[in-house]
Design a protein around this motif. Structure first.
Motif, PDB file in Angstrom:
ATOM      1  N   SER A   1      13.922  25.281  65.101  1.00 54.93           N
ATOM      2  CA  SER A   1      13.128  23.804  64.803  1.00 54.93           C
ATOM      3  C   SER A   1      14.165  22.821  64.388  1.00 54.93           C
ATOM      4  CB  SER A   1      12.136  23.996  63.834  1.00 54.93           C
ATOM      5  OG  SER A   1      10.906  24.609  64.314  1.00 54.93           O
ATOM      6  N   GLY A   2      15.472  23.355  64.100  1.00 54.28           N
ATOM      7  CA  GLY A   2      16.619  22.582  63.738  1.00 54.28           C
ATOM      8  C   GLY A   2      16.533  22.208  62.286  1.00 54.28           C
ATOM      9  N   ILE A   3      15.996  23.329  61.504  1.00 50.74           N
ATOM     10  CA  ILE A   3      15.906  23.118  60.045  1.00 50.74           C
ATOM     11  C   ILE A   3      16.617  23.945  59.474  1.00 50.74           C
ATOM     12  CG2 ILE A   3      14.179  23.383  58.111  1.00 50.74           C
ATOM     13  CD1 ILE A   3      12.181  22.311  59.645  1.00 50.74           C
ATOM     14  N   ALA A   4      17.316  23.589  58.140  1.00 53.75           N
ATOM     15  CA  ALA A   4      17.852  24.495  57.173  1.00 53.75           C
ATOM     16  C   ALA A   4      17.312  24.200  56.184  1.00 53.75           C
ATOM     17  CB  ALA A   4      19.473  24.150  57.037  1.00 53.75           C
ATOM     18  N   SER A   5      17.322  25.200  55.061  1.00 55.58           N
ATOM     19  CA  SER A   5      16.612  24.902  53.684  1.00 55.58           C
ATOM     20  C   SER A   5      17.376  25.617  52.706  1.00 55.58           C
ATOM     21  CB  SER A   5      15.034  25.552  53.748  1.00 55.58           C
ATOM     22  OG  SER A   5      14.523  25.214  52.690  1.00 55.58           O
ATOM     23  N   PHE A   6      17.463  24.851  51.586  1.00 54.82           N
ATOM     24  CA  PHE A   6      18.422  25.236  50.410  1.00 54.82           C
ATOM     25  C   PHE A   6      17.530  25.456  49.182  1.00 54.82           C
ATOM     26  CE2 PHE A   6      21.103  23.690  53.678  1.00 54.82           C
ATOM     27  CZ  PHE A   6      22.226  24.633  53.715  1.00 54.82           C
ATOM     28  N   ALA A   7      17.647  26.405  48.448  1.00 59.96           N
ATOM     29  CA  ALA A   7      17.306  26.583  46.872  1.00 59.96           C
ATOM     30  C   ALA A   7      18.308  25.934  46.111  1.00 59.96           C
ATOM     31  CB  ALA A   7      16.705  27.993  46.637  1.00 59.96           C
ATOM     32  N   THR A   8      17.968  24.857  45.377  1.00 59.57           N
ATOM     33  CA  THR A   8      19.131  24.309  44.138  1.00 59.57           C
ATOM     34  C   THR A   8      18.422  23.895  43.244  1.00 59.57           C
ATOM     35  OG1 THR A   8      20.852  22.940  44.348  1.00 59.57           O
ATOM     36  CG2 THR A   8      18.930  22.084  45.706  1.00 59.57           C
ATOM     37  N   ILE A   9      19.118  22.966  42.482  1.00 56.30           N
ATOM     38  CA  ILE A   9      18.586  22.365  41.258  1.00 56.30           C
ATOM     39  C   ILE A   9      18.637  20.836  41.527  1.00 56.30           C
ATOM     40  CG2 ILE A   9      18.872  24.150  39.714  1.00 56.30           C
ATOM     41  CD1 ILE A   9      21.237  22.346  38.607  1.00 56.30           C
ATOM     42  N   TYR A  10      17.948  19.788  40.884  1.00 56.30           N
ATOM     43  CA  TYR A  10      18.022  18.526  40.956  1.00 56.30           C
ATOM     44  C   TYR A  10      19.322  18.196  40.397  1.00 56.30           C
ATOM     45  CZ  TYR A  10      16.315  13.862  41.300  1.00 56.30           C
ATOM     46  OH  TYR A  10      16.184  12.333  41.692  1.00 56.30           O
ATOM     47  N   PRO A  11      20.286  17.335  41.141  1.00 62.56           N
ATOM     48  CA  PRO A  11      21.652  16.927  40.587  1.00 62.56           C
ATOM     49  C   PRO A  11      21.458  15.710  39.669  1.00 62.56           C
ATOM     50  CG  PRO A  11      21.075  16.150  42.860  1.00 62.56           C
ATOM     51  CD  PRO A  11      20.084  16.780  42.476  1.00 62.56           C
ATOM     52  N   GLY A  12      22.552  16.040  38.743  1.00 66.11           N
ATOM     53  CA  GLY A  12      22.730  14.859  37.777  1.00 66.11           C
ATOM     54  C   GLY A  12      23.250  13.695  38.397  1.00 66.11           C
ATOM     55  N   TRP A  13      24.101  13.022  37.529  1.00 71.21           N
ATOM     56  CA  TRP A  13      24.651  11.780  38.128  1.00 71.21           C
ATOM     57  C   TRP A  13      26.320  11.692  37.191  1.00 71.21           C
ATOM     58  CZ3 TRP A  13      25.960   7.715  34.524  1.00 71.21           C
ATOM     59  CH2 TRP A  13      24.934   7.791  33.572  1.00 71.21           C
ATOM     60  N   TYR A  14      26.940  11.018  37.742  1.00 73.97           N
ATOM     61  CA  TYR A  14      28.201  10.666  37.161  1.00 73.97           C
ATOM     62  C   TYR A  14      28.707   9.249  37.026  1.00 73.97           C
ATOM     63  CZ  TYR A  14      29.869  11.861  41.716  1.00 73.97           C
ATOM     64  OH  TYR A  14      30.162  11.822  43.158  1.00 73.97           O
ATOM     65  N   ARG A  15      29.546   8.780  36.368  1.00 66.42           N
ATOM     66  CA  ARG A  15      29.966   7.198  36.127  1.00 66.42           C
ATOM     67  C   ARG A  15      30.446   6.680  37.658  1.00 66.42           C
ATOM     68  NH1 ARG A  15      33.364   4.600  31.507  1.00 66.42           N
ATOM     69  NH2 ARG A  15      31.861   6.313  30.457  1.00 66.42           N
ATOM     70  N   GLY A  16      29.579   5.817  38.003  1.00 64.08           N
ATOM     71  CA  GLY A  16      29.985   4.958  39.247  1.00 64.08           C
ATOM     72  C   GLY A  16      29.045   5.345  40.586  1.00 64.08           C
ATOM     73  N   ARG A  17      28.327   6.361  40.356  1.00 64.91           N
ATOM     74  CA  ARG A  17      27.564   7.003  41.553  1.00 64.91           C
ATOM     75  C   ARG A  17      25.982   7.358  40.910  1.00 64.91           C
ATOM     76  NH1 ARG A  17      29.970   8.960  46.037  1.00 64.91           N
ATOM     77  NH2 ARG A  17      27.574   8.709  46.972  1.00 64.91           N
ATOM     78  N   THR A  18      25.023   7.248  41.776  1.00 64.74           N
ATOM     79  CA  THR A  18      23.589   7.706  41.527  1.00 64.74           C
ATOM     80  C   THR A  18      23.490   8.723  41.793  1.00 64.74           C
ATOM     81  OG1 THR A  18      21.440   6.776  41.784  1.00 64.74           O
ATOM     82  CG2 THR A  18      22.901   6.701  43.824  1.00 64.74           C
ATOM     83  N   THR A  19      22.371   9.515  41.634  1.00 63.93           N
ATOM     84  CA  THR A  19      22.193  10.854  41.901  1.00 63.93           C
ATOM     85  C   THR A  19      22.135  10.872  43.325  1.00 63.93           C
ATOM     86  OG1 THR A  19      20.875  11.002  39.897  1.00 63.93           O
ATOM     87  CG2 THR A  19      20.417  12.465  41.613  1.00 63.93           C
ATOM     88  N   HIS A  20      22.811  12.101  43.891  1.00 66.51           N
ATOM     89  CA  HIS A  20      22.813  12.218  45.415  1.00 66.51           C
ATOM     90  C   HIS A  20      23.081  13.714  45.899  1.00 66.51           C
ATOM     91  CE1 HIS A  20      27.038  11.439  43.785  1.00 66.51           C
ATOM     92  NE2 HIS A  20      27.218  12.021  44.879  1.00 66.51           N
ATOM     93  N   ILE A  21      23.010  14.057  47.080  1.00 73.37           N
ATOM     94  CA  ILE A  21      23.472  15.338  47.348  1.00 73.37           C
ATOM     95  C   ILE A  21      24.186  14.969  48.879  1.00 73.37           C
ATOM     96  CG2 ILE A  21      22.530  17.122  48.770  1.00 73.37           C
ATOM     97  CD1 ILE A  21      19.983  16.961  46.919  1.00 73.37           C
ATOM     98  N   HIS A  22      25.146  15.657  48.936  1.00 72.93           N
ATOM     99  CA  HIS A  22      26.198  15.345  50.036  1.00 72.93           C
ATOM    100  C   HIS A  22      25.684  16.759  51.222  1.00 72.93           C
ATOM    101  CE1 HIS A  22      29.135  13.201  48.030  1.00 72.93           C
ATOM    102  NE2 HIS A  22      28.947  14.021  47.056  1.00 72.93           N
ATOM    103  N   PHE A  23      25.607  16.074  52.416  1.00 74.84           N
ATOM    104  CA  PHE A  23      25.678  17.360  53.543  1.00 74.84           C
ATOM    105  C   PHE A  23      26.557  16.946  54.640  1.00 74.84           C
ATOM    106  CE2 PHE A  23      22.349  14.249  54.161  1.00 74.84           C
ATOM    107  CZ  PHE A  23      22.230  14.063  55.525  1.00 74.84           C
ATOM    108  N   LYS A  24      26.972  18.057  55.427  1.00 73.01           N
ATOM    109  CA  LYS A  24      27.947  17.845  56.593  1.00 73.01           C
ATOM    110  C   LYS A  24      27.341  18.466  57.568  1.00 73.01           C
ATOM    111  CE  LYS A  24      32.717  17.405  57.540  1.00 73.01           C
ATOM    112  NZ  LYS A  24      34.039  17.661  56.979  1.00 73.01           N
ATOM    113  N   ILE A  25      27.493  17.986  58.888  1.00 69.73           N
ATOM    114  CA  ILE A  25      26.605  18.896  60.082  1.00 69.73           C
ATOM    115  C   ILE A  25      27.748  19.252  60.875  1.00 69.73           C
ATOM    116  CG2 ILE A  25      25.077  18.710  61.822  1.00 69.73           C
ATOM    117  CD1 ILE A  25      23.953  18.555  58.953  1.00 69.73           C
ATOM    118  N   PHE A  26      27.924  20.414  61.532  1.00 72.63           N
ATOM    119  CA  PHE A  26      28.978  20.842  62.403  1.00 72.63           C
ATOM    120  C   PHE A  26      27.959  21.423  63.590  1.00 72.63           C
ATOM    121  CE2 PHE A  26      30.944  21.338  58.498  1.00 72.63           C
ATOM    122  CZ  PHE A  26      32.158  20.990  58.656  1.00 72.63           C
ATOM    123  N   PRO A  27      27.724  20.384  64.471  1.00 69.92           N
ATOM    124  CA  PRO A  27      26.704  21.025  65.663  1.00 69.92           C
ATOM    125  C   PRO A  27      27.596  22.005  66.531  1.00 69.92           C
ATOM    126  CG  PRO A  27      28.225  18.899  66.461  1.00 69.92           C
ATOM    127  CD  PRO A  27      28.324  19.241  64.914  1.00 69.92           C
TER     128      PRO A  27
END
Length: 171
Positions: free
Chosen positions: A141-167
């Motif tokens: 179905s094109g789905i990947a699922s990850f168990a993680t924790i809610y990220p914090g933040w650091y100066r200059g950036r809001t809370t975010h999660i990075h992802f990169k796709i390799f088709p």
């Protein structure tokens, strides 16, 4: 959003990723390692027939490929549990099975694994660690699922999660 024809703001796009399945738009012929001015983020709301394209954003300074194929990326880090589900789709909003999805983010205190000189005092060193990083292949179905924790933040950036796709090269 009441008018689906309006372009999404970055905040609205991230909100959709958090509520529904997110996906990646990959132009025909795109391959891992190539940067295309036409690549971007596509958000696909399952069953709604909506697939909106937004511009790609900066990868961030903290990406590395630690070869960590795993669904649970916490490595014992404390925080509020979070399940991140990403649906990767092609330009026609069809699921892309077998795509590699890398994900990484900071811990609840705003530190990434694998790097020295972090924090306001630049005194946090997580060299050699790999918490909150991992990758998986998408299912049929094109789905990947990850168990993680809610990220914090650091100066200059809001809370975010990075992802990169390799088709995958074959479809």
């Amino acid at each position: 959003m009441s008018d689906k024809s309006l372009p999404l703001s970055r905040r609205q796009a991230l909100g959709l990723v958090a509520v529904t399945a997110g996906g990646i738009f990959l132009p025909a012929g795109a391959r891992a390692g190539q940067v295309s001015p036409y690549a971007g983020l596509a958000l696909f709301e399952a069953g709604a027939g909506v697939c909106a394209i937004t511009p790609e954003v900066t990868e961030g300074p903290f990406y590395f490929d630690p070869k960590l194929e795993r669904a649970d990326i916490t490595e014992g880090k404390k925080g509020i549990g979070l399940n991140v589900r990403l649906q990767i789709v092609d330009a026609a909003c069809q699921p892309l099975p077998g795509a590699r999805v890398d994900i990484w983010h900071c811990d609840a205190q705003g530190s990434y694994s694998g790097y020295p000189g972090q924090g306001d005092g630049q005194d946090i060193d997580t060299s050699g660690q790999s918490f909150l990083r991992g990758w998986q292949r998408t299912d049929e179905s094109g789905i990947a699922s990850f168990a993680t924790i809610y990220p914090g933040w650091y100066r200059g950036r809001t809370t975010h999660i990075h992802f990169k796709i390799f088709p995958t090269t074959a479809r």
